[in-house]
Write a protein that holds these residues in place. Structure first.
Motif, PDB file in Angstrom:
ATOM      1  N   ASP A 143      -4.250   7.022   2.990  1.00 31.65           N
ATOM      2  CA  ASP A 143      -3.047   7.852   3.042  1.00 31.65           C
ATOM      3  C   ASP A 143      -2.119   7.434   4.184  1.00 31.65           C
ATOM      4  OD1 ASP A 143      -1.591  10.375   2.170  1.00 31.65           O
ATOM      5  OD2 ASP A 143      -2.011  10.852   4.278  1.00 31.65           O
ATOM      6  N   CYS A 144      -2.700   7.236   5.349  1.00 31.22           N
ATOM      7  CA  CYS A 144      -1.906   6.941   6.539  1.00 31.22           C
ATOM      8  C   CYS A 144      -1.221   5.584   6.431  1.00 31.22           C
ATOM      9  CB  CYS A 144      -2.807   7.013   7.770  1.00 31.22           C
ATOM     10  SG  CYS A 144      -1.902   6.988   9.329  1.00 31.22           S
ATOM     11  N   PHE A 145      -1.936   4.577   5.959  1.00 34.85           N
ATOM     12  CA  PHE A 145      -1.354   3.243   5.845  1.00 34.85           C
ATOM     13  C   PHE A 145      -0.173   3.261   4.874  1.00 34.85           C
ATOM     14  CE2 PHE A 145      -0.969  -1.182   4.612  1.00 34.85           C
ATOM     15  CZ  PHE A 145      -1.081  -1.833   5.829  1.00 34.85           C
ATOM     16  N   ALA A 146      -0.317   3.972   3.770  1.00 35.67           N
ATOM     17  CA  ALA A 146       0.774   4.050   2.791  1.00 35.67           C
ATOM     18  C   ALA A 146       2.000   4.737   3.402  1.00 35.67           C
ATOM     19  CB  ALA A 146       0.311   4.776   1.533  1.00 35.67           C
ATOM     20  N   LYS A 147       1.797   5.816   4.150  1.00 33.48           N
ATOM     21  CA  LYS A 147       2.921   6.510   4.805  1.00 33.48           C
ATOM     22  C   LYS A 147       3.608   5.592   5.808  1.00 33.48           C
ATOM     23  CE  LYS A 147       0.998  11.129   5.065  1.00 33.48           C
ATOM     24  NZ  LYS A 147       0.508  12.128   6.024  1.00 33.48           N
ATOM     25  N   ALA A 187      10.614   4.482  11.280  1.00 33.95           N
ATOM     26  CA  ALA A 187      10.530   5.734  10.515  1.00 33.95           C
ATOM     27  C   ALA A 187       9.160   5.928   9.863  1.00 33.95           C
ATOM     28  CB  ALA A 187      11.631   5.799   9.451  1.00 33.95           C
ATOM     29  N   GLY A 188       8.565   4.865   9.353  1.00 32.23           N
ATOM     30  CA  GLY A 188       7.240   4.975   8.741  1.00 32.23           C
ATOM     31  C   GLY A 188       6.187   5.387   9.747  1.00 32.23           C
ATOM     32  N   ALA A 189       6.254   4.810  10.944  1.00 29.68           N
ATOM     33  CA  ALA A 189       5.305   5.195  12.000  1.00 29.68           C
ATOM     34  C   ALA A 189       5.515   6.649  12.402  1.00 29.68           C
ATOM     35  CB  ALA A 189       5.454   4.275  13.201  1.00 29.68           C
ATOM     36  N   SER A 212      10.485   0.045  -0.190  1.00 29.95           N
ATOM     37  CA  SER A 212       9.191  -0.573  -0.425  1.00 29.95           C
ATOM     38  C   SER A 212       8.124   0.511  -0.447  1.00 29.95           C
ATOM     39  CB  SER A 212       8.917  -1.581   0.695  1.00 29.95           C
ATOM     40  OG  SER A 212       7.773  -2.336   0.409  1.00 29.95           O
ATOM     41  N   THR A 213       7.359   0.521  -1.508  1.00 28.87           N
ATOM     42  CA  THR A 213       6.302   1.515  -1.667  1.00 28.87           C
ATOM     43  C   THR A 213       4.958   0.817  -1.606  1.00 28.87           C
ATOM     44  OG1 THR A 213       7.743   2.825  -3.086  1.00 28.87           O
ATOM     45  CG2 THR A 213       5.390   3.321  -3.176  1.00 28.87           C
ATOM     46  N   VAL A 214       4.096   1.331  -0.732  1.00 30.41           N
ATOM     47  CA  VAL A 214       2.767   0.769  -0.540  1.00 30.41           C
ATOM     48  C   VAL A 214       1.741   1.680  -1.179  1.00 30.41           C
ATOM     49  CG1 VAL A 214       1.012   0.318   1.220  1.00 30.41           C
ATOM     50  CG2 VAL A 214       3.334  -0.515   1.528  1.00 30.41           C
ATOM     51  N   SER A 215       0.813   1.080  -1.898  1.00 32.63           N
ATOM     52  CA  SER A 215      -0.340   1.790  -2.460  1.00 32.63           C
ATOM     53  C   SER A 215      -1.590   1.078  -1.971  1.00 32.63           C
ATOM     54  CB  SER A 215      -0.328   1.731  -3.988  1.00 32.63           C
ATOM     55  OG  SER A 215       0.855   2.264  -4.504  1.00 32.63           O
ATOM     56  N   VAL A 216      -2.549   1.855  -1.487  1.00 34.52           N
ATOM     57  CA  VAL A 216      -3.825   1.275  -1.073  1.00 34.52           C
ATOM     58  C   VAL A 216      -4.772   1.420  -2.251  1.00 34.52           C
ATOM     59  CG1 VAL A 216      -5.708   1.360   0.586  1.00 34.52           C
ATOM     60  CG2 VAL A 216      -3.366   1.806   1.348  1.00 34.52           C
ATOM     61  N   LEU A 217      -5.145   0.295  -2.820  1.00 37.33           N
ATOM     62  CA  LEU A 217      -5.950   0.286  -4.038  1.00 37.33           C
ATOM     63  C   LEU A 217      -7.441   0.444  -3.767  1.00 37.33           C
ATOM     64  CD1 LEU A 217      -4.102  -2.693  -5.760  1.00 37.33           C
ATOM     65  CD2 LEU A 217      -3.638  -0.244  -6.003  1.00 37.33           C
ATOM     66  N   ALA A 218      -7.894  -0.072  -2.619  1.00 34.35           N
ATOM     67  CA  ALA A 218      -9.319   0.003  -2.289  1.00 34.35           C
ATOM     68  C   ALA A 218      -9.485  -0.067  -0.776  1.00 34.35           C
ATOM     69  CB  ALA A 218     -10.083  -1.136  -2.949  1.00 34.35           C
ATOM     70  N   VAL A 219     -10.556   0.547  -0.300  1.00 31.89           N
ATOM     71  CA  VAL A 219     -10.898   0.550   1.122  1.00 31.89           C
ATOM     72  C   VAL A 219     -12.388   0.245   1.246  1.00 31.89           C
ATOM     73  CG1 VAL A 219     -10.986   1.928   3.243  1.00 31.89           C
ATOM     74  CG2 VAL A 219      -9.155   2.336   1.577  1.00 31.89           C
ATOM     75  N   THR A 220     -12.707  -0.789   2.051  1.00 34.98           N
ATOM     76  CA  THR A 220     -14.118  -1.125   2.274  1.00 34.98           C
ATOM     77  C   THR A 220     -14.332  -1.441   3.748  1.00 34.98           C
ATOM     78  OG1 THR A 220     -13.714  -3.452   1.770  1.00 34.98           O
ATOM     79  CG2 THR A 220     -14.467  -2.082  -0.042  1.00 34.98           C
ATOM     80  N   PRO A 221     -15.516  -1.148   4.263  1.00 36.83           N
ATOM     81  CA  PRO A 221     -15.807  -1.525   5.656  1.00 36.83           C
ATOM     82  C   PRO A 221     -15.778  -3.047   5.799  1.00 36.83           C
ATOM     83  CG  PRO A 221     -17.450   0.025   4.828  1.00 36.83           C
ATOM     84  CD  PRO A 221     -16.627  -0.404   3.656  1.00 36.83           C
ATOM     85  N   VAL A 222     -15.192  -3.523   6.894  1.00 38.85           N
ATOM     86  CA  VAL A 222     -15.170  -4.965   7.168  1.00 38.85           C
ATOM     87  C   VAL A 222     -16.607  -5.455   7.260  1.00 38.85           C
ATOM     88  CG1 VAL A 222     -14.543  -6.731   8.846  1.00 38.85           C
ATOM     89  CG2 VAL A 222     -12.915  -4.924   8.276  1.00 38.85           C
ATOM     90  N   GLY A 223     -16.909  -6.512   6.546  1.00 35.14           N
ATOM     91  CA  GLY A 223     -18.258  -7.057   6.536  1.00 35.14           C
ATOM     92  C   GLY A 223     -19.247  -6.232   5.741  1.00 35.14           C
ATOM     93  N   GLY A 224     -18.743  -5.197   5.065  1.00 34.50           N
ATOM     94  CA  GLY A 224     -19.616  -4.359   4.248  1.00 34.50           C
ATOM     95  C   GLY A 224     -20.512  -3.418   5.029  1.00 34.50           C
ATOM     96  N   VAL A 225     -20.290  -3.302   6.344  1.00 38.48           N
ATOM     97  CA  VAL A 225     -21.143  -2.467   7.182  1.00 38.48           C
ATOM     98  C   VAL A 225     -20.392  -1.209   7.594  1.00 38.48           C
ATOM     99  CG1 VAL A 225     -22.459  -2.367   9.329  1.00 38.48           C
ATOM    100  CG2 VAL A 225     -22.328  -4.513   8.052  1.00 38.48           C
ATOM    101  N   ASP A 226     -20.923  -0.053   7.235  1.00 37.80           N
ATOM    102  CA  ASP A 226     -20.324   1.229   7.602  1.00 37.80           C
ATOM    103  C   ASP A 226     -20.775   1.595   9.015  1.00 37.80           C
ATOM    104  OD1 ASP A 226     -19.395   3.786   7.916  1.00 37.80           O
ATOM    105  OD2 ASP A 226     -20.433   4.620   6.189  1.00 37.80           O
TER     106      ASP A 226
END
Length: 157
Positions: free
Chosen positions: A15-19, A33-35, A83-97
């Motif tokens: 949500d935050c990245f898209a805003k 303005a986005g920030a 410009s409209t941003v949509s975040v399609l997927a979110v994963t931990p870097v390296g697959g490690v939570d």
């Protein structure tokens, strides 16, 4: 409009990245303005860096005192760029939570659709990374971002 669970780092990042990264030069006040829109989901230090107000003085990343940023914004405004941003997927870097540590790095799969005036949409896909920190109240905020692989970064980066 759905409510974002502030205790879920992936939901906050999405949500935050898209805003933060979406913009409409026809109506936004400037490159930061986005920030400003995303201020509540950014750490105070990161928000200050992005808006150009570090310690009450103009910072280096917000474009507040940068004539180049002003000219670029004027060009975007004149072209009616949005410009409209949509975040399609979110994963931990390296697959490690690592969220139990209070800090997590997340890789975002981002789709950006940019239109200038009445022209066709230009669509780009990128994979920026964000660093999330949890506060004492259990809510997550973006504390930093690596946009180097991101195509078409929004003004105010």
């Amino acid at each position: 409009m759905s409510t974002v669970d502030p205790t879920d780092p992936a939901a906050v990042a999405r949500d935050c990245f898209a805003k933060w990264q979406s913009f409409d030069a026809r109506v936004d006040t400037g490159p930061a303005a986005g920030a400003e829109r995303a201020r509540d989901c950014l750490t105070p230090d990161f928000a200050a860096k992005l808006t150009g107000t570090v310690g009450g003085a103009a910072g280096t990343d917000g474009g507040a005192g940068d004539p180049q940023a002003g000219r670029a914004w004027d060009e975007l405004r004149a072209a009616g760029t949005r410009s409209t941003v949509s975040v399609l997927a979110v994963t931990p870097v390296g697959g490690v939570d690592t969220s139990t540590s209070g800090q997590v790095a997340l890789l975002l799969n981002v789709r950006r659709e940019t239109v200038a005036g009445d022209g066709p949409a230009q669509v780009t896909v990128s994979t920026p990374a964000v660093t999330m920190l949890v506060g004492t109240d259990g809510t997550w905020r973006i504390a930093g971002a690596d946009l180097n692989n991101a195509a078409g970064d929004a003004p105010g980066r």
